[in-house]
Design a protein around this motif. Structure first.
Motif, PDB file in Angstrom:
ATOM      1  N   ASN A  33       9.356  41.307  -6.271  1.00 51.79           N
ATOM      2  CA  ASN A  33      10.041  42.591  -6.287  1.00 51.79           C
ATOM      3  C   ASN A  33      11.406  42.372  -5.661  1.00 51.79           C
ATOM      4  N   TRP A  34      12.429  42.298  -6.509  1.00 48.81           N
ATOM      5  CA  TRP A  34      13.755  41.917  -6.021  1.00 48.81           C
ATOM      6  C   TRP A  34      14.359  42.977  -5.108  1.00 48.81           C
ATOM      7  N   SER A  35      14.031  44.238  -5.332  1.00 48.31           N
ATOM      8  CA  SER A  35      14.543  45.290  -4.448  1.00 48.31           C
ATOM      9  C   SER A  35      13.992  45.120  -3.037  1.00 48.31           C
TER      10      SER A  35
ATOM     11  N   PHE B 203      -2.957  41.097 -10.127  1.00 45.69           N
ATOM     12  CA  PHE B 203      -3.394  40.446 -11.355  1.00 45.69           C
ATOM     13  C   PHE B 203      -3.426  38.941 -11.133  1.00 45.69           C
ATOM     14  N   ASP B 204      -4.615  38.359 -11.256  1.00 46.79           N
ATOM     15  CA  ASP B 204      -4.798  36.915 -11.069  1.00 46.79           C
ATOM     16  C   ASP B 204      -4.190  36.420  -9.755  1.00 46.79           C
ATOM     17  N   ASN B 205      -4.550  37.101  -8.673  1.00 43.64           N
ATOM     18  CA  ASN B 205      -4.133  36.735  -7.305  1.00 43.64           C
ATOM     19  C   ASN B 205      -2.674  37.019  -6.990  1.00 43.64           C
ATOM     20  N   LYS B 206      -1.961  37.722  -7.873  1.00 42.76           N
ATOM     21  CA  LYS B 206      -0.556  38.059  -7.622  1.00 42.76           C
ATOM     22  C   LYS B 206      -0.371  39.573  -7.649  1.00 42.76           C
ATOM     23  N   ARG B 207       0.567  40.060  -6.829  1.00 35.19           N
ATOM     24  CA  ARG B 207       0.917  41.475  -6.886  1.00 35.19           C
ATOM     25  C   ARG B 207       1.610  41.728  -8.224  1.00 35.19           C
ATOM     26  N   HIS B 208       1.059  42.674  -8.958  1.00 36.62           N
ATOM     27  CA  HIS B 208       1.597  42.917 -10.300  1.00 36.62           C
ATOM     28  C   HIS B 208       1.298  44.366 -10.682  1.00 36.62           C
ATOM     29  N   GLY B 209       2.348  45.194 -10.664  1.00 37.70           N
ATOM     30  CA  GLY B 209       2.193  46.614 -10.935  1.00 37.70           C
ATOM     31  C   GLY B 209       2.745  47.433  -9.779  1.00 37.70           C
ATOM     32  N   GLU B 210       2.364  48.700  -9.724  1.00 37.22           N
ATOM     33  CA  GLU B 210       2.866  49.587  -8.685  1.00 37.22           C
ATOM     34  C   GLU B 210       2.243  49.250  -7.334  1.00 37.22           C
ATOM     35  N   GLY B 211       3.083  49.364  -6.287  1.00 38.40           N
ATOM     36  CA  GLY B 211       2.573  49.065  -4.958  1.00 38.40           C
ATOM     37  C   GLY B 211       3.425  49.636  -3.849  1.00 38.40           C
ATOM     38  N   THR B 212       2.848  49.625  -2.655  1.00 39.41           N
ATOM     39  CA  THR B 212       3.560  50.111  -1.466  1.00 39.41           C
ATOM     40  C   THR B 212       3.497  49.046  -0.389  1.00 39.41           C
ATOM     41  N   TYR B 213       4.665  48.766   0.204  1.00 40.61           N
ATOM     42  CA  TYR B 213       4.726  47.776   1.273  1.00 40.61           C
ATOM     43  C   TYR B 213       5.157  48.478   2.563  1.00 40.61           C
ATOM     44  N   ARG B 214       4.359  48.301   3.617  1.00 42.87           N
ATOM     45  CA  ARG B 214       4.672  48.908   4.905  1.00 42.87           C
ATOM     46  C   ARG B 214       4.963  47.817   5.917  1.00 42.87           C
ATOM     47  N   PHE B 215       6.163  47.857   6.489  1.00 45.26           N
ATOM     48  CA  PHE B 215       6.549  46.884   7.505  1.00 45.26           C
ATOM     49  C   PHE B 215       5.944  47.251   8.856  1.00 45.26           C
ATOM     50  N   ALA B 216       5.954  46.301   9.762  1.00 47.33           N
ATOM     51  CA  ALA B 216       5.377  46.511  11.090  1.00 47.33           C
ATOM     52  C   ALA B 216       6.115  47.600  11.865  1.00 47.33           C
ATOM     53  N   ASP B 217       7.399  47.800  11.563  1.00 44.99           N
ATOM     54  CA  ASP B 217       8.173  48.826  12.274  1.00 44.99           C
ATOM     55  C   ASP B 217       8.012  50.208  11.669  1.00 44.99           C
ATOM     56  N   GLY B 218       7.164  50.341  10.640  1.00 40.86           N
ATOM     57  CA  GLY B 218       6.909  51.640  10.031  1.00 40.86           C
ATOM     58  C   GLY B 218       7.688  51.890   8.753  1.00 40.86           C
ATOM     59  N   THR B 219       8.660  51.045   8.418  1.00 33.12           N
ATOM     60  CA  THR B 219       9.429  51.194   7.186  1.00 33.12           C
ATOM     61  C   THR B 219       8.498  51.059   5.982  1.00 33.12           C
ATOM     62  N   VAL B 220       8.641  51.959   5.022  1.00 32.49           N
ATOM     63  CA  VAL B 220       7.784  51.952   3.832  1.00 32.49           C
ATOM     64  C   VAL B 220       8.632  51.751   2.576  1.00 32.49           C
ATOM     65  N   PHE B 221       8.189  50.838   1.736  1.00 35.72           N
ATOM     66  CA  PHE B 221       8.871  50.571   0.474  1.00 35.72           C
ATOM     67  C   PHE B 221       7.877  50.734  -0.671  1.00 35.72           C
ATOM     68  N   LYS B 222       8.296  51.496  -1.694  1.00 39.86           N
ATOM     69  CA  LYS B 222       7.454  51.674  -2.877  1.00 39.86           C
ATOM     70  C   LYS B 222       8.194  51.145  -4.098  1.00 39.86           C
ATOM     71  N   GLY B 223       7.474  50.464  -4.962  1.00 42.63           N
ATOM     72  CA  GLY B 223       8.119  49.915  -6.137  1.00 42.63           C
ATOM     73  C   GLY B 223       7.142  49.256  -7.082  1.00 42.63           C
ATOM     74  N   ARG B 224       7.686  48.473  -7.986  1.00 42.71           N
ATOM     75  CA  ARG B 224       6.871  47.781  -8.969  1.00 42.71           C
ATOM     76  C   ARG B 224       7.057  46.271  -8.847  1.00 42.71           C
ATOM     77  N   TRP B 225       5.935  45.557  -8.771  1.00 41.56           N
ATOM     78  CA  TRP B 225       5.971  44.101  -8.669  1.00 41.56           C
ATOM     79  C   TRP B 225       5.673  43.489 -10.036  1.00 41.56           C
ATOM     80  N   VAL B 226       6.325  42.381 -10.320  1.00 44.20           N
ATOM     81  CA  VAL B 226       6.074  41.633 -11.544  1.00 44.20           C
ATOM     82  C   VAL B 226       5.872  40.171 -11.164  1.00 44.20           C
ATOM     83  N   ASP B 227       4.699  39.646 -11.469  1.00 45.10           N
ATOM     84  CA  ASP B 227       4.389  38.252 -11.169  1.00 45.10           C
ATOM     85  C   ASP B 227       4.663  37.920  -9.702  1.00 45.10           C
ATOM     86  N   ASP B 228       4.271  38.841  -8.816  1.00 46.91           N
ATOM     87  CA  ASP B 228       4.375  38.683  -7.361  1.00 46.91           C
ATOM     88  C   ASP B 228       5.791  38.821  -6.822  1.00 46.91           C
TER      89      ASP B 228
END
Length: 284
Positions: free
Chosen positions: A196-198, A169-194
């Motif tokens: 995600n504290w977890s 939303f307006d150039n920021k991650r905002h809502g549900e998303g998945t982040y994949r690290f280079a080592d294969g670790t996957v994190f799923k969560g919710r971003w607010v105003d870019d």
């Protein structure tokens, strides 16, 4: 695109018209106005070669600015409209794609001055729809755009292979998303105003673990958008001043007096069979 039969039927002369404001037209005309095929040299130094309709650039044409910028493509009622290519003064392609009422609209490719490239959909001169933006630092965003910003679902790929897929939303991650690290670790969560504290906690833990094992490479790899907000990585020259691509508005010519018009002057070059011969900027 050649002249249609209606245009040909209304042409009543061919010659040279000198305007009181310094402009000069050579070509076909109707009622002392450019109509058909001809060349206009404007008082500000720009030159237009192409088709005209009742005094307005209309159809296929080529507009060259005084500083060397060039647009070649379709016109409608004196504005860029349809398919066209815009070149910079140095001959490099600026924009190649669809236009509407003088602005990019439809599908096209824009090459930014800093080396970034956008390929995708446009609306009213703004990125709008689906498109891919390749940053000068190697990052790539592919997904939805609205009002010239990342809005909707999209994917950001970093140079270190870390990837974020989710809502923006307006150039920021905002809502549900998945982040994949280079080592294969996957994190799923919710971003607010870019944020995600977890994920931030996970990233901190990974860095501590890497530091404890002296794995400096792993520490350096965790520098994707999880570590730095994507909107901070926006190019310095992310926006184009569309006024620089607009046709100058002082193209309107004053009506000539009868003594200003000379008939039977040869048509300008590049006219062949009522069509233009496309050529790159700087070529004869």
């Amino acid at each position: 695109m050649g002249l249609d039969s209606k245009t040909i039927a209304t042409i009543d002369g061919c010659g040279r018209i000198a305007y009181k404001n310094g402009g000069v037209y050579v070509g076909q005309y109707m009622n002392s106005k450019p109509h058909g095929l001809g060349r206009m040299t404007f008082p500000h130094g720009a030159v237009y070669d192409g088709h005209w309709n009742r005094g307005m650039m209309h159809g296929q044409g080529r507009f060259t600015w005084k500083d060397g910028r060039v647009y070649e493509g379709n016109f409608k009622d004196k504005e860029k409209h349809g398919k066209g290519i815009m070149w910079r003064a140095d001959g490099s392609v600026w924009y190649d794609g669809d236009y509407k009422d003088g602005h990019p609209d439809g599908y096209g490719t824009l090459n930014y001055p800093n080396g970034a490239v956008y390929i995708g959909e446009w609306k009213g001169g703004k990125r709008h729809g689906n498109g891919t933006y390749r940053y000068k630092n190697g990052f790539v965003y592919s997904g939805a755009w609205a009002d010239d910003k990342k809005n909707g679902k999209g994917m950001m790929t970093c140079t270190n292979k870390e990837v974020f897929i989710g809502e923006w939303f307006d150039n920021k991650r905002h809502g549900e998303g998945t982040y994949r690290f280079a080592d294969g670790t996957v994190f799923k969560g919710r971003w607010v105003d870019d944020e995600n504290w977890s994920l931030s906690s996970l990233l901190t833990s990974k860095r501590k673990s890497a530091a404890a094992s002296h794995d400096t490479q792993d520490v350096n790899q965790s520098q994707g958008p999880a570590a730095k907000r994507p909107h901070v990585l926006e190019p310095d020259e992310d926006h184009i001043k569309w006024k620089d691509l607009m046709i100058p508005q002082d193209q309107e010519q004053q009506e000539p007096s009868p003594t200003d018009k000379t008939n039977n002057t040869a048509l300008p070059p590049k006219a062949s069979g009522n069509a233009l011969t496309p050529s790159r900027p700087g070529t004869p």
